[in-house]
Design a protein around this motif. Structure first.
Motif, PDB file in Angstrom:
ATOM      1  N   LEU A  47       1.917   9.264  -5.831  1.00 21.39           N
ATOM      2  CA  LEU A  47       2.433  10.602  -5.545  1.00 21.39           C
ATOM      3  C   LEU A  47       3.479  11.013  -6.574  1.00 21.39           C
ATOM      4  CD1 LEU A  47       2.763  10.509  -1.650  1.00 21.39           C
ATOM      5  CD2 LEU A  47       1.072  11.755  -2.996  1.00 21.39           C
ATOM      6  N   GLN A  48       4.299  10.055  -6.991  1.00 25.93           N
ATOM      7  CA  GLN A  48       5.303  10.348  -8.012  1.00 25.93           C
ATOM      8  C   GLN A  48       4.644  10.718  -9.331  1.00 25.93           C
ATOM      9  OE1 GLN A  48       7.906   7.061  -8.886  1.00 25.93           O
ATOM     10  NE2 GLN A  48       9.412   8.341  -9.962  1.00 25.93           N
ATOM     11  N   LEU A  49       3.597   9.976  -9.708  1.00 24.32           N
ATOM     12  CA  LEU A  49       2.859  10.284 -10.935  1.00 24.32           C
ATOM     13  C   LEU A  49       2.208  11.663 -10.842  1.00 24.32           C
ATOM     14  CD1 LEU A  49       1.156   6.821 -11.604  1.00 24.32           C
ATOM     15  CD2 LEU A  49       2.813   7.929 -13.101  1.00 24.32           C
ATOM     16  N   GLN A  50       1.601  11.943  -9.688  1.00 26.46           N
ATOM     17  CA  GLN A  50       0.927  13.221  -9.518  1.00 26.46           C
ATOM     18  C   GLN A  50       1.916  14.382  -9.581  1.00 26.46           C
ATOM     19  OE1 GLN A  50      -1.305  12.925  -5.864  1.00 26.46           O
ATOM     20  NE2 GLN A  50      -2.928  11.722  -6.778  1.00 26.46           N
ATOM     21  N   GLN A  51       3.079  14.217  -8.937  1.00 24.79           N
ATOM     22  CA  GLN A  51       4.072  15.275  -8.953  1.00 24.79           C
ATOM     23  C   GLN A  51       4.586  15.530 -10.364  1.00 24.79           C
ATOM     24  OE1 GLN A  51       4.892  17.245  -6.293  1.00 24.79           O
ATOM     25  NE2 GLN A  51       5.897  18.431  -7.915  1.00 24.79           N
ATOM     26  N   SER A  52       4.798  14.451 -11.126  1.00 26.33           N
ATOM     27  CA  SER A  52       5.230  14.608 -12.521  1.00 26.33           C
ATOM     28  C   SER A  52       4.147  15.296 -13.337  1.00 26.33           C
ATOM     29  CB  SER A  52       5.566  13.240 -13.118  1.00 26.33           C
ATOM     30  OG  SER A  52       6.663  12.644 -12.445  1.00 26.33           O
ATOM     31  N   GLY A  53       2.883  14.951 -13.050  1.00 22.70           N
ATOM     32  CA  GLY A  53       1.777  15.595 -13.752  1.00 22.70           C
ATOM     33  C   GLY A  53       1.707  17.083 -13.475  1.00 22.70           C
ATOM     34  N   LEU A  54       1.914  17.471 -12.231  1.00 30.77           N
ATOM     35  CA  LEU A  54       1.886  18.895 -11.875  1.00 30.77           C
ATOM     36  C   LEU A  54       3.057  19.641 -12.513  1.00 30.77           C
ATOM     37  CD1 LEU A  54       0.873  18.594  -8.120  1.00 30.77           C
ATOM     38  CD2 LEU A  54      -0.555  19.387 -10.010  1.00 30.77           C
ATOM     39  N   ILE A  77       5.140   6.226 -15.964  1.00 32.71           N
ATOM     40  CA  ILE A  77       6.395   5.844 -15.328  1.00 32.71           C
ATOM     41  C   ILE A  77       6.414   4.320 -15.267  1.00 32.71           C
ATOM     42  CG2 ILE A  77       7.867   6.008 -13.291  1.00 32.71           C
ATOM     43  CD1 ILE A  77       6.545   8.624 -12.593  1.00 32.71           C
ATOM     44  N   GLY A  78       7.217   3.711 -16.110  1.00 29.29           N
ATOM     45  CA  GLY A  78       7.203   2.254 -16.205  1.00 29.29           C
ATOM     46  C   GLY A  78       5.862   1.774 -16.713  1.00 29.29           C
ATOM     47  N   GLN A  79       5.208   0.907 -15.940  1.00 25.85           N
ATOM     48  CA  GLN A  79       3.891   0.407 -16.314  1.00 25.85           C
ATOM     49  C   GLN A  79       2.758   1.211 -15.670  1.00 25.85           C
ATOM     50  OE1 GLN A  79       3.509  -2.081 -18.604  1.00 25.85           O
ATOM     51  NE2 GLN A  79       5.742  -1.910 -18.778  1.00 25.85           N
ATOM     52  N   ARG A  80       3.107   2.231 -14.916  1.00 22.82           N
ATOM     53  CA  ARG A  80       2.102   3.021 -14.214  1.00 22.82           C
ATOM     54  C   ARG A  80       1.737   4.253 -15.020  1.00 22.82           C
ATOM     55  NH1 ARG A  80       6.192   2.083 -10.845  1.00 22.82           N
ATOM     56  NH2 ARG A  80       6.764   4.285 -10.744  1.00 22.82           N
ATOM     57  N   ARG A  81       0.446   4.543 -15.072  1.00 24.24           N
ATOM     58  CA  ARG A  81      -0.046   5.665 -15.872  1.00 24.24           C
ATOM     59  C   ARG A  81      -1.087   6.457 -15.085  1.00 24.24           C
ATOM     60  NH1 ARG A  81       0.369   1.292 -19.233  1.00 24.24           N
ATOM     61  NH2 ARG A  81       1.681   1.535 -21.081  1.00 24.24           N
ATOM     62  N   LEU A  82      -1.139   7.734 -15.372  1.00 23.68           N
ATOM     63  CA  LEU A  82      -2.131   8.598 -14.736  1.00 23.68           C
ATOM     64  C   LEU A  82      -2.400   9.773 -15.659  1.00 23.68           C
ATOM     65  CD1 LEU A  82      -3.704   8.854 -12.009  1.00 23.68           C
ATOM     66  CD2 LEU A  82      -1.930  10.431 -11.257  1.00 23.68           C
ATOM     67  N   SER A  91       0.834  -1.206   0.000  1.00 22.16           N
ATOM     68  CA  SER A  91       0.000   0.000   0.000  1.00 22.16           C
ATOM     69  C   SER A  91       0.868   1.256   0.000  1.00 22.16           C
ATOM     70  CB  SER A  91      -0.913  -0.012   1.223  1.00 22.16           C
ATOM     71  OG  SER A  91      -1.684   1.160   1.299  1.00 22.16           O
ATOM     72  N   SER A  92       1.947   1.240   0.795  1.00 19.47           N
ATOM     73  CA  SER A  92       2.848   2.383   0.839  1.00 19.47           C
ATOM     74  C   SER A  92       3.531   2.594  -0.504  1.00 19.47           C
ATOM     75  CB  SER A  92       3.902   2.188   1.938  1.00 19.47           C
ATOM     76  OG  SER A  92       3.288   2.110   3.215  1.00 19.47           O
ATOM     77  N   ALA A  93       3.920   1.475  -1.148  1.00 19.46           N
ATOM     78  CA  ALA A  93       4.570   1.574  -2.458  1.00 19.46           C
ATOM     79  C   ALA A  93       3.616   2.148  -3.494  1.00 19.46           C
ATOM     80  CB  ALA A  93       5.075   0.204  -2.894  1.00 19.46           C
ATOM     81  N   GLN A  94       2.358   1.694  -3.461  1.00 18.37           N
ATOM     82  CA  GLN A  94       1.369   2.211  -4.398  1.00 18.37           C
ATOM     83  C   GLN A  94       1.127   3.696  -4.169  1.00 18.37           C
ATOM     84  OE1 GLN A  94      -2.083  -0.253  -3.886  1.00 18.37           O
ATOM     85  NE2 GLN A  94      -1.180  -2.019  -4.943  1.00 18.37           N
TER      86      GLN A  94
END
Length: 289
Positions: free
Chosen positions: A45-52, A252-257, A37-40
């Motif tokens: 948060l990393q995706l959101q920060q990159s988005g901002l 980022i890798g396989q993660r998308r937002l 859960s912490s990793a997710q």
């Protein structure tokens, strides 16, 4: 008797060990879930920060003084050509900016008083183009609503409007001040085909022949050779807009937002004001969280 006591003691020890193993197993499972859960959360948060960060970059294009004071908002300007993929802080980002004045302004249907026939006709034509049933909007008119709509999801108050109907209409409508006009320099073929006398073929030809820097006036638009004589009314049409949607796709890798942000340009000082910001899964389409 002694052997029986030893047997009971052994069973007791085994039970205690089994319970301890179950407890340890449960604790390990809880720890593993907590770590996951912490990793997710960190990944999100990393995706959101990159988005901002990408959104900030998009705002630099929208704040470009070379065109922001222009009397026209058109697809020849730098903001409209931004759609591209690039690397940003270890993420792959794509930024797209849309002029929301290029959409049908749904709030025109809710302004006090009688809605004009031209606007109603364009709304009916849009529904016909999209093959959607016309909803009964009377329950959304004053005094049933406290004012104009601020979120398209409020249309769910109308009987018969479901998620599928909203999904179909979302890309083509915006919620702007009631006096906002349709920008003919950025409107799509679909929106232009809702104008009086316009056919899909004429709309496609018009978009293909539309000047890159846009039409110089609404009259120049209505008198364009490809549509001259069709009877397109100038009512409700314009050449500019103050509302923009910034859509950021982050991977980022396989993660998308996806980050969808709406901004309004102040008509006096030119500054951009954030109206709303939504983080949505990459596979969803303009659905508010």
């Amino acid at each position: 008797m002694k052997g029986r006591q030893e047997g009971v003691a052994l069973i007791t020890v085994l039970l205690v060990m089994s319970l301890a193993l179950l407890l340890v197993s449960s604790l390990l499972r809880s720890h593993r879930l907590a770590v996951q859960s912490s990793a997710q959360l960190l990944h999100r948060l990393q995706l959101q920060q990159s988005g901002l960060s990408a959104e900030t970059l998009a705002l630099q294009f929208l704040q470009n003084a070379q065109w922001r004071d222009s009397k026209s908002v058109n697809l020849g300007q730098e903001w409209a050509r931004l759609g591209t993929t690039f690397e940003l802080d270890g993420a792959t980002a794509r930024i797209d900016i849309e002029d929301l004045a290029g959409r049908f302004n749904f709030n025109q249907l809710l302004k006090p008083g009688q809605v004009d026939q031209i606007t109603l006709g364009r709304w009916a034509q849009l529904l016909q183009v999209l093959n959607l049933k016309a909803p009964d909007l009377t329950r959304l008119r004053p005094p049933y609503n406290a004012g104009l709509l601020s979120d398209i999801s409020e249309l769910r108050l109308v009987p018969g409007i479901d998620a599928q109907w909203l999904s179909r209409i979302r890309p083509w409508i915006a919620l702007l001040p009631a006096d906002a006009t349709l920008n003919v320099n950025t409107a799509s073929t679909t929106l232009l085909s809702t104008l009086e006398g316009m056919t899909p073929a004429a709309a496609r030809a018009l978009v293909a022949q539309r000047p890159l820097a846009g039409f110089s006036s609404v009259q120049a638009f209505t008198q364009a050779p490809v549509i001259e004589g069709l009877g397109v009314a100038s009512h409700g049409l314009g050449l500019t807009g103050r509302w923009f949607r910034v859509t950021v796709q982050i991977e980022i890798g396989q993660r998308r937002l996806r980050l969808i942000s709406d901004f309004e340009r102040n008509r006096h000082n030119g500054r951009l004001q954030l109206l709303q910001r939504r983080f949505v899964p990459a596979y969803e389409k303009e659905i508010s969280l």
